[in-house]
Every structure is written in C-alpha cells, then in structure tokens.
Scaffold this motif. Sequence first.
Motif, PDB file in Angstrom:
ATOM      1  N   TRP A   5       0.820  -1.200   0.000  1.00 31.04           N
ATOM      2  CA  TRP A   5       0.000   0.000   0.000  1.00 31.04           C
ATOM      3  C   TRP A   5       0.861   1.259   0.000  1.00 31.04           C
ATOM      4  O   TRP A   5       0.479   2.290  -0.579  1.00 31.04           O
ATOM      5  CB  TRP A   5      -0.936   0.021   1.210  1.00 31.04           C
ATOM      6  N   GLY A   6       2.030   1.189   0.626  1.00 30.37           N
ATOM      7  CA  GLY A   6       2.949   2.322   0.613  1.00 30.37           C
ATOM      8  C   GLY A   6       3.434   2.629  -0.792  1.00 30.37           C
ATOM      9  O   GLY A   6       3.476   3.792  -1.216  1.00 30.37           O
ATOM     10  N   LEU A   7       3.784   1.584  -1.529  1.00 29.00           N
ATOM     11  CA  LEU A   7       4.218   1.775  -2.922  1.00 29.00           C
ATOM     12  C   LEU A   7       3.066   2.261  -3.788  1.00 29.00           C
ATOM     13  O   LEU A   7       3.264   3.097  -4.685  1.00 29.00           O
ATOM     14  CB  LEU A   7       4.777   0.454  -3.464  1.00 29.00           C
ATOM     15  N   SER A   8       1.880   1.719  -3.516  1.00 26.23           N
ATOM     16  CA  SER A   8       0.694   2.146  -4.249  1.00 26.23           C
ATOM     17  C   SER A   8       0.436   3.637  -4.035  1.00 26.23           C
ATOM     18  O   SER A   8       0.165   4.382  -4.987  1.00 26.23           O
ATOM     19  CB  SER A   8      -0.524   1.339  -3.793  1.00 26.23           C
ATOM     20  N   PHE A   9       0.540   4.076  -2.784  1.00 25.57           N
ATOM     21  CA  PHE A   9       0.311   5.485  -2.473  1.00 25.57           C
ATOM     22  C   PHE A   9       1.401   6.365  -3.079  1.00 25.57           C
ATOM     23  O   PHE A   9       1.127   7.482  -3.550  1.00 25.57           O
ATOM     24  CB  PHE A   9       0.252   5.684  -0.960  1.00 25.57           C
ATOM     25  N   LEU A  10       2.634   5.897  -3.061  1.00 21.46           N
ATOM     26  CA  LEU A  10       3.742   6.665  -3.644  1.00 21.46           C
ATOM     27  C   LEU A  10       3.502   6.904  -5.136  1.00 21.46           C
ATOM     28  O   LEU A  10       3.671   8.021  -5.640  1.00 21.46           O
ATOM     29  CB  LEU A  10       5.064   5.930  -3.431  1.00 21.46           C
ATOM     30  N   PHE A  11       3.103   5.847  -5.835  1.00 20.48           N
ATOM     31  CA  PHE A  11       2.793   5.976  -7.263  1.00 20.48           C
ATOM     32  C   PHE A  11       1.652   6.978  -7.472  1.00 20.48           C
ATOM     33  O   PHE A  11       1.706   7.837  -8.364  1.00 20.48           O
ATOM     34  CB  PHE A  11       2.404   4.609  -7.834  1.00 20.48           C
ATOM     35  N   PHE A  12       0.638   6.866  -6.614  1.00 26.86           N
ATOM     36  CA  PHE A  12      -0.523   7.749  -6.738  1.00 26.86           C
ATOM     37  C   PHE A  12      -0.147   9.201  -6.475  1.00 26.86           C
ATOM     38  O   PHE A  12      -0.548  10.103  -7.218  1.00 26.86           O
ATOM     39  CB  PHE A  12      -1.612   7.312  -5.761  1.00 26.86           C
ATOM     40  N   ILE A  13       0.630   9.452  -5.420  1.00 34.66           N
ATOM     41  CA  ILE A  13       0.931  10.834  -5.041  1.00 34.66           C
ATOM     42  C   ILE A  13       1.791  11.509  -6.095  1.00 34.66           C
ATOM     43  O   ILE A  13       1.683  12.727  -6.340  1.00 34.66           O
ATOM     44  CB  ILE A  13       1.613  10.879  -3.651  1.00 34.66           C
TER      45      ILE A  13
END
Length: 376
Positions: A5-13
Amino acid sequence: MKLKWGLSFLFFIIGLSFLTFSCYQNRVYDWDMPGYLGSVYSWEFPDDAKKVHEKVYADIENEASKIEFDDILHYNHANEVFYADYKAFGEQLPYYKIKIGFNAAVYVLYKLGFSGPHSVLLVNIFSYFICGLLMFYILKLLFPKNYFIAPLLSLFVFWFPPVRDLAQNPTPDMFVFLFLMLFIISLIQKKSELLQFVFLLCCVLIRPDYILFAMSFLFAVFVFKYCKENRKIDYSLIIQGLSIAIIYVAIIKYYNYPGWKDVFYDSFIYRRPIISAQKAEFTFQIYWDLIVFKLINFKRITLFSLILLSCTFYLSKDTWLRVLAVLFFSNIFMKFLFFPQGGTLRFFIAFVILLFIVFLYALSKKYNGFQLRKIP
C-alpha cells in the motif's frame, strides 16, 4: 501489505502531484473572476466601491495574459459595461457575494500574502489535490485487498477533463466538491449525523444553490427512518433542515440576492449590463423551450448516470444504498432544471462522481463483503 500500500500510495501521489501542477500551469482567468475578487475586495474596502472596481481589474491585468484579459472585458457587452462602470459592476456582485464559504477561503489566502487572482485559483488547486487524496482513501476502503484499483482509478477520475476544469477555473465548484467528498466518506464510515450536517452546511455556505441537495438528503433520511422505525418522527432532522433553510434565507437577504429568476435570465436569455435598469421577465414557454433545447447537450451525462444507477440497483438490493443512488441521480437533474447548462459538465460532475462512488460501493459489497451501515 503495508509495503504494497505504501508503494501504491507513492505511485498515486506522484501522479496526483503531476496532475495538480498541470492544473496550476493551465489555470484560467475568465469572466467569473472579477465577481469573486470584487466580493473579497469589498470586505477590504466596504465603503469604496470605485476603488474595489479599479483594484479588481488592475490585479487581473497584472497576472492574466493579454488574450485572457481581453476575453474577460469583451466576453459580451455586459462585461464591457462592468469594466467601464463601477456602479454596474457593483450591481452584479450579489451573484458572487452569497458564496461566502468560497469567498472566505479566498480571503484567507489573500491575507496570507497571495495576490487576489492567485488566491481565487489556489483555493481550487488545493481542493483538487485534497479531493484526489480523499478519492484514493475511499477506494482503499472499498477495495482493501487490491493495490492497483485505488491509485489507477483515482488518477483516471482526476485526469478526466471536466474534473480538471473544476480546478483550473475561478468558480466554487471544486471547493464544494471537497466537502461533498467528505460527506460521502462520513456516510461510508458511519459517522454521526451531526458531522454529516456540518458538511452539508459547508456546501450551502460555499454555494447556496446546494440547499436543494441538503434538503433532499435530509428528506430522504427522514422518510427512510420513518418507514423503518415504526412511524417515529426524527425531530433532529427537522431541526437540521430548518437550520439550513434559515441560514440560506439570511444569506440571500443580507446580500440582496436578486433570485433564481434573475440568474436564469442573465445566464440564458440576456446578460443585463445594468441589472436595475431592466426586469428579468420571461414566460414559462421560454423556459420550457430552453430546457428542451439544452437537453440535447445533456445526453452524455444522462446516459452515463442511467448506466450507473441501473448497475447499482442490479448489484445491490440494499434499500439505503439504492436510496443514495436515486438521491445523487435526482440531484443531477434537479440542478439541470434550475440551471440547464447541459454542455458545461462542471455543474454536474460532482454528483456524477458521487453516483459513481455509490456504484463502486455496491460492487465492493457484492464481491468483497464490505458492508454499508443502514440507518438504524
């Protein structure tokens, strides 16, 4: 799970930051901006309408391109009169002054040191970014085991041109969308009715025409609870409705708002250069012919909304979920009846997205077992 989820959020941000910067780079200085700037500057110089008028156009000219500034001045004959006559300019300010929530946010940024035109636009730029975060949060709630849906779908929604238009234009629509997102989250997370009322009130303060949405929601909840609770009346909902109605009337009266008929006349029939010089008179037949004509440009929203509503009913038999879907769907068309700008999606896109979120909720509930709390 946390790492994914951290990587997912990083990509999103990263993606959201790029989209937000793009909106800032393509910000629009259009003919609505003088109205909101005039409203804010009136707080600074309440007894000097001429100075307000001069400062509004001088500040816009300093920031806008020559093409944009010329477009503001020559958009129509009325705009030329507003530029030349400070009294005519002052007469149309009540259309903008009633949006006190938006004007207050602009005023805060202005007092923090941003220029007036920048303050108007930055409210929407900041709101766009926060709304993107809220969309990611909602999708993470709905699809807690899927690390790809939340960032990809959120970025797709906020890449969609009508959503970016909300951020790029000097109108309150992006700002009010922020509170609509908070409102739908409060429903999903089973927050208190008081908090939901606060979000509804904020919407009305930002755009008083959202009283239709606030009242229709409170009425829907009232009827739903009445039917589910052995004909018991929830007086707290009546108090909430009366409170919003009183605040709405107070705003309208305080700022001498001309009324819906005047707004409709100036928006769709003839933009009066001097409001006090001509009455806003038109027949029901003229109104009806305009509605029918504008429906031609409303077919995309109509089709997409019907698909979302039908899919929601197909996926879920939850009565409250269906009530929400019908509520958002009906508000799209109630707004159209009062302001039939069918070709301008920014007036309706917020309700379409809320309807889309309800559809996603029904989808998630069917396949992930995520439960939406029914009103007790």
